[in-house]
Write a protein that holds these residues in place. Structure first.
Motif, mmCIF file in Angstrom:
data_model
loop_
_atom_site.group_PDB
_atom_site.id
_atom_site.type_symbol
_atom_site.label_atom_id
_atom_site.label_comp_id
_atom_site.label_asym_id
_atom_site.label_seq_id
_atom_site.Cartn_x
_atom_site.Cartn_y
_atom_site.Cartn_z
ATOM 1 N N GLN A 222 -8.074 -19.845 -48.585
ATOM 2 C CA GLN A 222 -8.775 -20.156 -49.826
ATOM 3 C C GLN A 222 -7.839 -20.374 -51.018
ATOM 4 O O GLN A 222 -8.302 -20.720 -52.103
ATOM 5 N N LEU A 223 -6.551 -20.155 -50.816
ATOM 6 C CA LEU A 223 -5.639 -20.150 -51.957
ATOM 7 C C LEU A 223 -4.614 -21.270 -51.886
ATOM 8 O O LEU A 223 -4.185 -21.683 -50.807
ATOM 9 N N GLU A 224 -4.216 -21.749 -53.072
ATOM 10 C CA GLU A 224 -3.093 -22.661 -53.166
ATOM 11 C C GLU A 224 -1.815 -21.846 -53.319
ATOM 12 O O GLU A 224 -1.843 -20.662 -53.682
ATOM 13 N N ALA A 225 -0.687 -22.491 -53.070
ATOM 14 C CA ALA A 225 0.596 -21.802 -53.217
ATOM 15 C C ALA A 225 0.774 -21.300 -54.646
ATOM 16 O O ALA A 225 1.371 -20.242 -54.870
ATOM 17 N N ASP A 226 0.245 -22.044 -55.633
ATOM 18 C CA ASP A 226 0.330 -21.614 -57.039
ATOM 19 C C ASP A 226 -0.275 -20.224 -57.224
ATOM 20 O O ASP A 226 0.279 -19.375 -57.938
ATOM 21 N N ASP A 227 -1.434 -20.001 -56.603
ATOM 22 C CA ASP A 227 -2.103 -18.708 -56.720
ATOM 23 C C ASP A 227 -1.253 -17.594 -56.135
ATOM 24 O O ASP A 227 -1.152 -16.492 -56.698
ATOM 25 N N LEU A 228 -0.650 -17.857 -54.980
ATOM 26 C CA LEU A 228 0.154 -16.847 -54.304
ATOM 27 C C LEU A 228 1.424 -16.531 -55.083
ATOM 28 O O LEU A 228 1.819 -15.367 -55.200
ATOM 29 N N ILE A 229 2.052 -17.569 -55.628
ATOM 30 C CA ILE A 229 3.269 -17.349 -56.413
ATOM 31 C C ILE A 229 2.958 -16.553 -57.670
ATOM 32 O O ILE A 229 3.642 -15.578 -58.003
ATOM 33 N N ALA A 230 1.911 -16.959 -58.383
ATOM 34 C CA ALA A 230 1.524 -16.231 -59.596
ATOM 35 C C ALA A 230 1.125 -14.804 -59.256
ATOM 36 O O ALA A 230 1.472 -13.861 -59.980
ATOM 37 N N GLY A 231 0.400 -14.627 -58.151
ATOM 38 C CA GLY A 231 -0.005 -13.289 -57.732
ATOM 39 C C GLY A 231 1.187 -12.410 -57.424
ATOM 40 O O GLY A 231 1.195 -11.205 -57.746
ATOM 41 N N TRP A 232 2.210 -12.994 -56.801
ATOM 42 C CA TRP A 232 3.416 -12.216 -56.479
ATOM 43 C C TRP A 232 4.123 -11.775 -57.755
ATOM 44 O O TRP A 232 4.538 -10.619 -57.886
ATOM 45 N N VAL A 233 4.244 -12.706 -58.710
ATOM 46 C CA VAL A 233 4.885 -12.379 -59.985
ATOM 47 C C VAL A 233 4.117 -11.263 -60.702
ATOM 48 O O VAL A 233 4.709 -10.307 -61.224
ATOM 49 N N GLN A 234 2.793 -11.389 -60.722
ATOM 50 C CA GLN A 234 1.967 -10.396 -61.409
ATOM 51 C C GLN A 234 2.002 -9.034 -60.714
ATOM 52 O O GLN A 234 1.871 -7.997 -61.368
ATOM 53 N N ALA A 235 2.203 -9.039 -59.395
ATOM 54 C CA ALA A 235 2.252 -7.786 -58.639
ATOM 55 C C ALA A 235 3.612 -7.103 -58.730
ATOM 56 O O ALA A 235 3.738 -5.926 -58.369
ATOM 57 N N HIS A 236 4.624 -7.826 -59.221
ATOM 58 C CA HIS A 236 5.973 -7.269 -59.333
ATOM 59 C C HIS A 236 6.504 -7.504 -60.752
ATOM 60 O O HIS A 236 7.484 -8.219 -60.948
ATOM 61 N N PRO A 237 5.861 -6.904 -61.752
ATOM 62 C CA PRO A 237 6.222 -7.186 -63.152
ATOM 63 C C PRO A 237 7.611 -6.695 -63.547
ATOM 64 O O PRO A 237 8.167 -7.176 -64.544
ATOM 65 N N ASN A 238 8.163 -5.759 -62.807
ATOM 66 C CA ASN A 238 9.466 -5.205 -63.164
ATOM 67 C C ASN A 238 10.618 -5.845 -62.404
ATOM 68 O O ASN A 238 11.767 -5.401 -62.523
ATOM 69 N N ASP A 239 10.308 -6.862 -61.602
ATOM 70 C CA ASP A 239 11.332 -7.567 -60.843
ATOM 71 C C ASP A 239 11.589 -8.944 -61.445
ATOM 72 O O ASP A 239 10.845 -9.408 -62.313
#
Length: 358
Positions: free
Chosen positions: A113-130
């Motif tokens: 259901q997701l585009e790569a954009d969603d996954l990339i943004a989700g990864w960034v948001q899930a790792h705010p200190n990296d």
């Protein structure tokens, strides 16, 4: 951690247009740009882990029926030669996906259901200190640029950071029209402008067709409305409450279409059910530290002392690999596609970026 996030399909398929040549050369160039972009960012950014993000059927097509509908028209208009070339490209891309998923210790993310954009943004948001370095030509990622988030365009060879746009030599990129240095991106403004003007590439219609960037004495422009986006003052309301009629005679209110585009374009404003999917996207994670051979043949009774074999391979690989590379290159590399695959594959292997399963 320093994460390298690869917009995989974008990087691979955009690269096919980098040269005008035969099919083998195009595929070779696509693989070269993909691998070379990863290598460059890995070295420059001192990467710790690579994350490949793949496409699914986007939820946006259900939310907004016209979304990317224009691309079907382009596909339908292809010539027979172009169809054949696309089939070979997709076959190569599928093999590439299998390789990174099965033969490396990189993380591979994909959801139907997701585009790569969603996954990339989700990864960034899930790792705010990296720290995160996105490999993509997609301008949508401008909204994510921050002190800990940068982007590399491997086709144009441009790095985008919160400080500005830089070429491969570290020089600031100049605007082709004005000749002046391109200013550092303003993520909030770029996102606002996109939501107002729409996105022709994705067939997202403008919320206010013909709107000016800078207003006049009688009309409010995007700049004035943007400045009052938080206070919701006169300029904001004056623009957002405007109405206009489309070519089919339907009346639109700017605020309604703007909010629709925010849902489509803002990578932090997806519907709640989509955010939940992003949050719990499956992750296969192994940090990249060194190249290790691993045996995965426990069911094969012919394999004896597999751990000892792996240990031996780890010791002899530097010498044997170099010898094998020289022999293989001399006897088997005949065209550009395999030349590029071989060189980049060997370079990444020797540089200890890939973990193999045997």
């Amino acid at each position: 951690m320093n994460y390298i996030l690869v917009d995989t399909a974008n990087t691979f398929f955009r690269s096919k247009f980098a040269i005008q040549s035969d099919l083998d050369s195009k595929i070779g160039m696509a693989l070269h740009i993909t691998f070379n972009s990863i290598r460059k960012v890995w070295q420059d950014f001192k990467g710790d882990h690579v994350v490949f993000c793949l496409e699914g059927r986007s939820w946006r097509k259900d939310f907004y029926e016209p979304y990317k509908r224009n691309r079907k028209n382009v596909r339908d208009a292809r010539t027979e030669k172009e169809v054949e070339e696309d089939e070979v490209f997709w076959e190569t891309f599928d093999n590439f996906k299998d390789f990174i998923d099965q033969k490396t210790n990189c993380t591979v993310l994909q959801n139907p259901q997701l585009e790569a954009d969603d996954l990339i943004a989700g990864w960034v948001q899930a790792h705010p200190n990296d720290n995160h370095f996105i490999i993509s030509t997609d301008g949508d990622f401008a909204q994510l640029i921050a002190p800990n988030v940068a982007q590399y365009n491997g086709v144009q060879e441009i790095t985008i950071t919160h400080q500005g746009y830089f070429d491969d030599k570290g020089n600031r990129v100049k605007d082709k029209k004005t000749g002046e240095e391109r200013p550092a991106p303003n993520p909030q403004w770029l996102l606002f402008e996109k939501c107002m003007r729409g996105d022709t590439a994705d067939n997202v219609f403008s919320a206010f067709p013909g709107v000016r960037t800078k207003g006049t004495k009688t009309k409010v422009g995007l700049t004035e409305a943007f400045e009052e986006r938080n206070s919701k003052g006169y300029s904001w309301n004056n623009m957002m409450l405007q109405r206009w009629v489309d070519h089919e005679g339907f009346e639109h209110r700017v605020i309604d279409d703007y909010q629709r585009n925010v849902t489509l374009c803002d990578l932090s404003a997806q519907p709640d059910e989509i955010k939940t999917i992003i949050k719990f996207a499956p992750i296969k994670y192994l940090p990249i530290r060194e190249m290790n051979f691993k045996s995965d043949l426990r069911k094969d009774k012919r394999i004896v002392a597999k751990d000892k074999l792996a240990a031996i391979l780890n010791k002899i690989v530097p010498i044997s690999l170099i010898i094998y590379i020289l022999w293989f290159y001399a006897h088997h590399v005949s065209n550009l596609r395999w030349h590029v695959i071989f060189i980049m594959f060997s370079e990444n292997l020797i540089s200890n970026k890939i973990t193999f399963t045997i």
